[in-house]
Design an enzyme around this catalytic site. Structure first.
Site, PDB file in Angstrom:
ATOM      1  CG  HIS A   1      -2.167  -1.092   1.392  1.00  0.00           C
ATOM      2  ND1 HIS A   1      -1.834  -2.448   1.733  1.00  0.00           N
ATOM      3  CD2 HIS A   1      -3.318  -0.500   0.452  1.00  0.00           C
ATOM      4  CE1 HIS A   1      -3.177  -3.157   1.007  1.00  0.00           C
ATOM      5  NE2 HIS A   1      -4.078  -1.542   0.416  1.00  0.00           N
ATOM      6  N   GLY A   2       1.641   1.171   0.270  1.00  0.00           N
ATOM      7  CA  GLY A   2       2.880   2.453   0.744  1.00  0.00           C
ATOM      8  C   GLY A   2       4.446   2.206   1.148  1.00  0.00           C
TER       9      GLY A   2
END
Length: 463
Positions: free
Chosen positions: A320-321
């Site tokens: 996701h990051g």
């Protein structure tokens, strides 16, 4: 045009593409889907289209080497080819994630995480003999790039889109042509409109609430408003992504594919683990099939199961990051699932309310970690949520009343749609004249709001 809720997509690209797709012979539809998807992608990603094309060709060529005919003994070279292409795909994903984090966020290609995962699953399924017939280049290329899924998923498997049918000729198989029918078109339009309404009329409105809280500054909000912000952001993210998934699934139906269900009423779940079996279900099943089970899954010692779960959730956070808040988010969820699985499993089975409370209370808190990348700001927000070491309750006592007075209709609509019976009635009765009229109202009101707004992109575009 890349935004499903944008007027250019709704009134130009989608109708023109669909009309041509429906009238051309079925043998040319994969090629047209591939070309149309590249045009769609290029409208939002420009030069990154070259990267996508390169990965399509590389993955197809490696897939030819990974291919194992049924009944043959797997060879070392084929296993090596599988490892090689998975490493190539993973390195590309990691390099661009790091570049986006360390250099410039715009260096992250649109939808990279999603189409890389589709490519990896394609290679693994070839190697595991889940396909009994070698896909053609156009079939693989259309699967990798298909525009309803290229930007935000769902992460469909090849075998969910191109169905194999046995023939009587030496027990060979062929891929069935996707049947396009008026029934599928009607159903697809219904899901598209429902998703559009979720995005434009609920998610985008609640997004304004979260933006207002950010502008105020977390140090200046009261504890009630902090909790309202956590709930509002949770619903914004949910209806933004669920709305997109419904729109993508509806377009897929109109193309003749099966409907891919990516959200299965997660806020009705009984526990955190159950929540993530229902939330972004295609991503969860991907990690289960290609990471968790190969690591040993649950068929090993308790210590190994805990290790496997934490690896999966660490990777989920990084997917996701790359900032630390996403890693904390993933590890926190991993620990919660371990807690449920090994400590309170029997208690939740006897008292399901405890599992539901986990979802209602803990999930919004984890979304706060997900939303705030700056750790200092994140710490400040939690001191407002839990003002044991500060003055959160006393700060701006009237702010909660102001914002709940403005946003309660959108919060109420969101809460109602989190209850399965209300959404299911809308879907089950979608052929009812009253429901059809309601969908028409939702469509045109959504178009109106889309026309007067800046065309907010879907939140998962950044992954």
């Amino acid at each position: 045009m890349i935004n499903f809720s944008g007027l250019e997509f709704i009134f130009r690209f989608l109708p023109v593409f669909m009309i041509i797709y429906w009238i051309i012979p079925s043998t040319y539809r994969d090629a047209f889907l591939f070309v149309g998807s590249l045009v769609f992608y290029a409208s939002g990603a420009k030069w990154f289209t070259l990267l996508l094309l390169g990965l399509v060709f590389v993955n197809y060529l490696f897939g030819e080497l990974v291919w194992v005919m049924p009944g043959r003994r797997r060879k070392t070279q084929q296993r090596q080819m599988l490892i090689a292409i998975v490493v190539i795909d993973a390195v590309v994903l990691i390099v661009f994630k790091v570049l986006a984090l360390k250099v410039k966020s715009t260096l992250l290609p649109l939808g990279l995480s999603f189409y890389i995962f589709k490519m990896i699953s394609y290679q693994a399924d070839l190697y595991l003999e889940k396909m009994h017939k070698r896909p053609s280049f156009m079939q693989a290329a259309a699967y990798f790039t298909m525009f309803p899924q290229i930007a935000q998923g769902p992460i469909m498997r090849f075998t969910q889109g191109w169905i194999e049918k046995p023939t009587n000729i030496r027990r060979r198989t062929v891929y069935m042509e996707r049947a396009v029918s008026l029934q599928k078109i009607e159903d697809g339009l219904s899901f598209f409109v429902i998703g559009l309404g979720m995005k434009v009329l609920i998610a985008d409105r609640l997004g304004i609430l979260w933006n207002e809280i950010v502008k105020i500054g977390f140090e200046s909000i009261s504890t009630p408003l902090a909790w309202l912000g956590a709930v509002g952001y949770s619903l914004e993210l949910y209806f933004d992504f669920w709305g997109y998934s419904l729109m993508a699934g509806g377009i897929g139906l109109m193309l003749g594919f099966r409907f891919i269900q990516n959200f299965i009423h997660p806020y009705a779940a009984c526990g955190i683990a159950d929540f993530y079996r229902r939330w972004h279900a295609t991503l969860g099943s991907w990690f289960r099939d290609y990471v968790y089970i190969p690591l040993g899954g649950s068929r090993c010692s308790s210590a190994a199961v805990i290790r496997n779960l934490m690896i999966v959730w660490l990777l989920t956070g990084f997917w996701h990051g790359g900032t630390l808040n996403f890693i904390i988010w993933g590890l926190a969820l991993g620990l919660m699932i371990v807690w449920e699985k090994f400590v309170v499993k029997d208690l939740i089975r006897r008292v399901p309310l405890i599992g539901h409370l986990h979802v209602i209370i803990l999930i919004p808190l984890t979304w706060v970690i997900f939303a705030i990348t700056d750790l200092k700001e994140l710490g400040m927000y939690f001191t407002r949520l839990f003002p044991f070491f500060g003055t959160g309750v006393a700060v701006n006592r009237g702010d909660f009343g102001k914002y709940i007075g403005i946003y309660w209709p959108f919060l109420a609509a969101g809460v109602l749609l989190c209850v399965p019976v209300f959404y299911n009635l809308l879907v089950w009765k979608r052929k009812n004249p009253l429901v059809i009229a309601l969908l028409l109202v939702i469509f045109w009101v959504s178009v109106y709001f889309a026309s007067i707004s800046a065309g907010n992109p879907f939140m998962y575009f950044s992954f």
